[in-house]
Design an enzyme around this catalytic site. Sequence first.
Site, PDB file in Angstrom:
ATOM      1  N   LYS A 128     -17.191  -0.462   6.410  1.00 10.73           N
ATOM      2  CA  LYS A 128     -17.648  -1.465   5.445  1.00 10.73           C
ATOM      3  C   LYS A 128     -19.164  -1.417   5.239  1.00 10.73           C
ATOM      4  O   LYS A 128     -19.658  -1.564   4.113  1.00 10.73           O
ATOM      5  CB  LYS A 128     -17.215  -2.856   5.906  1.00 10.73           C
ATOM      6  CG  LYS A 128     -17.423  -3.931   4.863  1.00 10.73           C
ATOM      7  CD  LYS A 128     -16.754  -5.226   5.267  1.00 10.73           C
ATOM      8  CE  LYS A 128     -16.852  -6.249   4.117  1.00 10.73           C
ATOM      9  NZ  LYS A 128     -16.161  -7.513   4.469  1.00 10.73           N
ATOM     10  N   PHE A 137     -11.150  -7.026  14.273  1.00 10.10           N
ATOM     11  CA  PHE A 137     -10.094  -7.489  13.366  1.00 10.10           C
ATOM     12  C   PHE A 137      -9.795  -6.423  12.316  1.00 10.10           C
ATOM     13  O   PHE A 137     -10.701  -5.904  11.668  1.00 10.10           O
ATOM     14  CB  PHE A 137     -10.520  -8.792  12.690  1.00 10.10           C
ATOM     15  CG  PHE A 137      -9.530  -9.277  11.661  1.00 10.10           C
ATOM     16  CD1 PHE A 137      -8.261  -9.692  12.047  1.00 10.10           C
ATOM     17  CD2 PHE A 137      -9.852  -9.294  10.320  1.00 10.10           C
ATOM     18  CE1 PHE A 137      -7.346 -10.117  11.114  1.00 10.10           C
ATOM     19  CE2 PHE A 137      -8.945  -9.721   9.369  1.00 10.10           C
ATOM     20  CZ  PHE A 137      -7.684 -10.130   9.767  1.00 10.10           C
ATOM     21  N   GLN A 138      -8.543  -6.127  12.156  1.00  7.42           N
ATOM     22  CA  GLN A 138      -8.054  -5.106  11.223  1.00  7.42           C
ATOM     23  C   GLN A 138      -8.685  -3.741  11.467  1.00  7.42           C
ATOM     24  O   GLN A 138      -8.869  -2.953  10.547  1.00  7.42           O
ATOM     25  CB  GLN A 138      -8.239  -5.553   9.767  1.00  7.42           C
ATOM     26  CG  GLN A 138      -7.304  -6.702   9.391  1.00  7.42           C
ATOM     27  CD  GLN A 138      -7.177  -6.937   7.907  1.00  7.42           C
ATOM     28  OE1 GLN A 138      -8.097  -6.669   7.150  1.00  7.42           O
ATOM     29  NE2 GLN A 138      -6.027  -7.464   7.474  1.00  7.42           N
ATOM     30  N   MET A 156      24.700   8.336   2.334  1.00  8.77           N
ATOM     31  CA  MET A 156      24.580   9.631   2.998  1.00  8.77           C
ATOM     32  C   MET A 156      24.846   9.498   4.499  1.00  8.77           C
ATOM     33  O   MET A 156      25.466  10.375   5.114  1.00  8.77           O
ATOM     34  CB  MET A 156      23.198  10.227   2.741  1.00  8.77           C
ATOM     35  CG  MET A 156      23.043  11.661   3.192  1.00  8.77           C
ATOM     36  SD  MET A 156      24.197  12.788   2.369  1.00  8.77           S
ATOM     37  CE  MET A 156      23.182  13.407   1.023  1.00  8.77           C
ATOM     38  N   GLU A 210       0.809  -1.213   0.000  1.00 12.78           N
ATOM     39  CA  GLU A 210       0.000   0.000   0.000  1.00 12.78           C
ATOM     40  C   GLU A 210       0.848   1.271   0.000  1.00 12.78           C
ATOM     41  O   GLU A 210       0.427   2.311  -0.516  1.00 12.78           O
ATOM     42  CB  GLU A 210      -0.955   0.017   1.195  1.00 12.78           C
ATOM     43  CG  GLU A 210      -2.076  -1.016   1.118  1.00 12.78           C
ATOM     44  CD  GLU A 210      -1.681  -2.364   1.726  1.00 12.78           C
ATOM     45  OE1 GLU A 210      -0.474  -2.568   2.001  1.00 12.78           O
ATOM     46  OE2 GLU A 210      -2.579  -3.206   1.932  1.00 12.78           O
TER      47      GLU A 210
END
Lengths: 94, 564
Positions: B175, B125-126, B476, B63
């Site tokens: 949802k 959940f999630q 760097m 993502e």
Amino acid sequence: MSLAMTMAAPRPLTDSGRITVAFAMREGAMLRVLGLVERRGFEVRGVTMAEHRGRASLAIDVRKRDPGRRLAVVAGQLRRLHDVEAVSVSEDEV
Amino acid sequence: MATRAPELLQQDGTQPLTGAQLVVRALEREGVTHVFGYPGGAIMPVYDALPGSSLRHILVRHEQAAALAADAYGRVTGRPGVCLATSGPGATNLVTGIANAFMDSVPMVAITGQVASPLMGTDAFQEVDTFGITLPIVKHSFIVRDPAHIPQVFADAFEIARSGRPGPVLIDLPKDMGVAAARAGEPERHPEPPHHADAQIIARADAMIAKAEKPLLYFGGGIAIGRAERALRDLAARTGMPSVATLKGLGALPTDQENFLGMLGMHGTRAANVATDECDLLICVGARFDDRATGKLDTFAPNARVIHIDGDESEIGKLRRAEIGIAGDLTAILDALTATPEIGAWRDRCRRNKRLWAARYDAPGQGVYPPALLKQLSEVAGDNAIFTCDVGQHQMWVAQHCRFTRPQAHLTSAGLGTMGYGIPAGIGALFAEPDATVITVTGDGSIMMNIHELATLRRYRLPLKIVLLDNAQLGMVRQWQELFFDGNFSEIDLSDNPDFAQVARAFGIEAFTVDRRDQVPAAIDRLLRTTGPILAHVRTDPRENVWPLVPPNSPNIHMLEKTT
């Protein structure tokens, strides 16, 4: 709309002040305002809020976390928030 | 996955649609053509509504890459890039990309799935508080509480994302909001009124410019944001003023323009930093006195009065007091300034310094000298090229040595400094401007942050040209440890890197390795001629540093230079 301005020399500041914010009472608006004030270098010392018909007025007593912080700067950043309608600051309220 | 008949999405507001269908319609209404995303549980209703729509979904492999690709898409097109992810880890993986867009003022709309409304706040959940997590890094955010609100929420989100100083806007979609049906009409539009320059303030600014003996134009990313390149170029031509740019400002004036002195600041040119130190008037346009540009702030442009012009009123006076501040539309403001100062001697001095301190490319040895490679590559690639960078030494070398004629040709993570930006940004740029020659310059540290996106290149046959500068170190960090931590090298060794050419081939991408300077011309030719994705793995000297360098919290004129 004109947004031109002339910058005045900064005045000496105390380390405390009050920020008054008028905003639309939408989801997360108060968190957004308080979070911005904290993140931009001010300790929130007290909060007073009034609400009327979906419009809120939040008075925030603050203390600068270091001498480089300026209330005028954080006021400008608060004005950028989508929900915020007006911001005023004073350095002698606390 | 079920498919939806297109006619379902063409109904007017009199027939109920699911929230997910309303989301798709809202995106279509906003003119969105590409969505970068990754499906998962809570966002499945939206994925169910995608087939049959006019939207092209780009399936990335993480993502973060969706958000970074959307960021690049937004930078190139000026329209909000759109990314899509599920709740919980999908949303948290977007966070770096959202922050990247926030720091660089890039228009973006990020859409996240959320657990169903009754489960919010129950540690489902999630479930994660996406709205709360992203509060400090979005311009605004919404949680959809009623599917009938979806058209208005999306219209507002796009308007907020692209208006004024652009930025990312998050829409969190529970949802059940995606599944429930609603009747929804057309959204109301509230476009921002145009900002006009105040004539009196413009007159004062003109007077200050006319009187200046050593004025300097200092411009930044605000030029690209405001699409004010033409006005900036006209002002620069009208006044003949020397100019310097921030990292994000590069390309707003062609970098080979005779009075352009280069990037200022930590890795800026000596000519730019000396001019900034000597100028008596600094005209700052679309820049914000960022610490990488100013060095020690109270020593920056010590002799200068300041005119600060910006699209964002809150930037004026934030870090440096301005004698005159003008907020509003940059094009209108720059066009209104008509003064033509008499500055021949100053201009000549700046040009002389530019020639005197120009970068040299005659490094000893037979190894590949990255600045020379990048200079050559950008000259051959031409004005149609877009460079996307990762973060590290190579990022600064691109800024210093590549030639840019438009700011959209230089996509770099300036504010957040996101290692891993390069390849996803290349993907976003290719969908935004398919005819461009898109080149990603990356390092062996950065590429591993999002190397899985090679699979996305392969899937969509994207002709991204990747130049991987491999010094087998975090270059760097090593440079700073060498210079500022007494050579105490700590956790910078990457000598156990995989064979990157083999890795690329495993993803189905053409690749080759370059070890010597004499191989560079053929390598550039192959990169630019190849029609599909290709990776050039370039081995470089691990001791090479980026010069010049201003030590942290030092005045910009205290520059360290290459000594050998």
